[in-house]
Design a protein around this motif. Sequence first.
Motif, short mmCIF file in Angstrom:
data_model
loop_
_atom_site.label_atom_id
_atom_site.label_comp_id
_atom_site.label_asym_id
_atom_site.label_seq_id
_atom_site.Cartn_x
_atom_site.Cartn_y
_atom_site.Cartn_z
N ALA A 153 65.54 47.60 42.72
CA ALA A 153 64.47 47.09 43.61
C ALA A 153 63.51 48.21 43.97
O ALA A 153 62.29 48.02 43.97
CB ALA A 153 65.09 46.47 44.86
N ALA A 154 64.02 49.41 44.28
CA ALA A 154 63.17 50.55 44.63
C ALA A 154 62.30 50.95 43.44
O ALA A 154 61.13 51.31 43.59
CB ALA A 154 64.03 51.72 45.09
N ALA A 155 62.87 50.85 42.22
CA ALA A 155 62.11 51.20 41.02
C ALA A 155 60.98 50.21 40.81
O ALA A 155 59.85 50.62 40.46
CB ALA A 155 63.05 51.22 39.81
N LYS A 156 61.21 48.93 41.04
CA LYS A 156 60.14 47.92 40.90
C LYS A 156 59.03 48.18 41.91
O LYS A 156 57.85 48.10 41.59
CB LYS A 156 60.70 46.51 41.07
CG LYS A 156 61.48 46.04 39.87
CD LYS A 156 61.97 44.62 40.10
CE LYS A 156 62.85 44.17 38.96
NZ LYS A 156 63.38 42.82 39.16
N ARG A 157 59.41 48.45 43.17
CA ARG A 157 58.41 48.72 44.19
C ARG A 157 57.59 49.94 43.84
O ARG A 157 56.38 49.95 43.99
CB ARG A 157 59.08 48.91 45.57
CG ARG A 157 59.51 47.61 46.21
CD ARG A 157 59.88 47.78 47.68
NE ARG A 157 60.91 48.78 47.91
CZ ARG A 157 62.22 48.55 47.90
NH1 ARG A 157 62.67 47.33 47.66
NH2 ARG A 157 63.07 49.51 48.13
N TYR A 158 58.24 50.97 43.35
CA TYR A 158 57.53 52.20 42.99
C TYR A 158 56.55 51.93 41.85
O TYR A 158 55.41 52.40 41.88
CB TYR A 158 58.54 53.29 42.59
CG TYR A 158 57.89 54.54 42.06
CD1 TYR A 158 57.23 55.41 42.92
CD2 TYR A 158 57.90 54.82 40.70
CE1 TYR A 158 56.61 56.54 42.43
CE2 TYR A 158 57.29 55.96 40.20
CZ TYR A 158 56.64 56.84 41.08
OH TYR A 158 56.01 57.96 40.59
N GLU A 159 56.97 51.19 40.83
CA GLU A 159 56.09 50.89 39.70
C GLU A 159 54.87 50.08 40.15
O GLU A 159 53.75 50.34 39.72
CB GLU A 159 56.87 50.14 38.61
CG GLU A 159 57.84 51.02 37.86
CD GLU A 159 58.69 50.24 36.86
OE1 GLU A 159 58.35 49.08 36.54
OE2 GLU A 159 59.72 50.80 36.43
N ARG A 160 55.08 49.13 41.08
CA ARG A 160 53.95 48.35 41.60
C ARG A 160 53.00 49.25 42.38
O ARG A 160 51.77 49.17 42.22
CB ARG A 160 54.45 47.23 42.52
CG ARG A 160 54.74 45.95 41.78
CD ARG A 160 54.87 44.76 42.73
NE ARG A 160 55.72 45.00 43.87
CZ ARG A 160 57.00 44.60 43.98
NH1 ARG A 160 57.53 43.90 43.02
NH2 ARG A 160 57.68 44.88 45.04
N ALA A 161 53.58 50.12 43.19
CA ALA A 161 52.74 51.03 43.99
C ALA A 161 51.98 51.97 43.08
O ALA A 161 50.82 52.28 43.34
CB ALA A 161 53.60 51.78 45.00
N LEU A 162 52.60 52.43 42.03
CA LEU A 162 51.96 53.37 41.09
C LEU A 162 50.81 52.67 40.36
O LEU A 162 49.72 53.25 40.20
CB LEU A 162 53.01 53.90 40.11
CG LEU A 162 52.59 55.04 39.20
CD1 LEU A 162 52.15 56.26 40.04
CD2 LEU A 162 53.70 55.43 38.28
N ARG A 163 51.00 51.42 39.95
CA ARG A 163 49.93 50.68 39.27
C ARG A 163 48.76 50.44 40.23
O ARG A 163 47.60 50.53 39.84
CB ARG A 163 50.46 49.36 38.75
CG ARG A 163 51.19 49.48 37.42
CD ARG A 163 51.43 48.13 36.82
NE ARG A 163 52.15 47.26 37.74
CZ ARG A 163 53.41 46.92 37.64
NH1 ARG A 163 54.11 47.33 36.60
NH2 ARG A 163 53.98 46.16 38.53
N THR A 164 49.10 50.16 41.48
CA THR A 164 48.04 49.94 42.47
C THR A 164 47.29 51.25 42.70
O THR A 164 46.05 51.25 42.79
CB THR A 164 48.66 49.45 43.79
OG1 THR A 164 49.45 48.33 43.53
CG2 THR A 164 47.59 49.10 44.81
N TRP A 165 47.92 52.30 42.79
CA TRP A 165 47.30 53.59 43.05
C TRP A 165 46.41 54.00 41.88
O TRP A 165 45.35 54.57 42.06
CB TRP A 165 48.40 54.63 43.31
CG TRP A 165 47.87 55.99 43.53
CD1 TRP A 165 47.27 56.46 44.63
CD2 TRP A 165 47.92 57.06 42.57
NE1 TRP A 165 46.90 57.77 44.45
CE2 TRP A 165 47.33 58.17 43.17
CE3 TRP A 165 48.41 57.20 41.27
CZ2 TRP A 165 47.18 59.40 42.54
CZ3 TRP A 165 48.26 58.43 40.68
CH2 TRP A 165 47.67 59.51 41.30
N GLU A 166 46.83 53.74 40.65
CA GLU A 166 46.09 54.11 39.48
C GLU A 166 44.87 53.20 39.32
O GLU A 166 43.87 53.59 38.73
CB GLU A 166 46.95 54.05 38.22
CG GLU A 166 47.99 55.13 38.13
CD GLU A 166 48.85 54.99 36.88
OE1 GLU A 166 48.85 53.94 36.23
OE2 GLU A 166 49.56 55.96 36.59
N GLY A 167 44.99 52.09 39.82
CA GLY A 167 43.87 51.21 39.91
C GLY A 167 43.53 50.30 38.88
O GLY A 167 42.75 50.00 38.20
#
Length: 171
Positions: free
Chosen positions: A157-171
């Motif tokens: 679950a933490a890995a999924k959240r991190y990947e979503r946050a990373l995609r959002t940050w990269e834009g």
Amino acid sequence: MPRALKTYRTAIGFHDAYVAAPSQKAALEAWGADANLFARGVAEVVTDPALMAEPLAHPGQVIRRPRGSMAEHLAALPEEKPASPRKAKARGAARPRPRPDRAPLEAAEEALAALDRQQEAERRQLARREAALRRARQDLEKRHQAERHPLEKARDAAAKRYERALRTWEG
């Protein structure tokens, strides 16, 4: 031209063995000797015409003749001395030897059987301990799996959240 035959003689037990042969070597072969009986002095050339007649009539064949009668053989035996009264009494009074004692063998066999029983008991005890250790290992593996499963879910679950946050940050 063939060699002239000679007659040879050697003692074989209670018999004399005669053979007509061209040489000592041929005579030894006819007798089946593996040693030189002539060199040992137990074989000789026969010169008596009466003794030579039969072997010369059958060259190469071993002719056996008794070395005397049975009476002469028995007469040649040494006389038996009568046993002294003391020795006769000792021989007559001799008791049969006792049967060997089996007790040491039975004691050794019992000791071996006792050792076998003890070792078998130790093997059974060790097998029980091995079974208990197998059960303990299985229980440990189940507990580890049970403890690991929720942690793996949390990590995923933490890995999924991190990947979503990373995609959002990269834009």
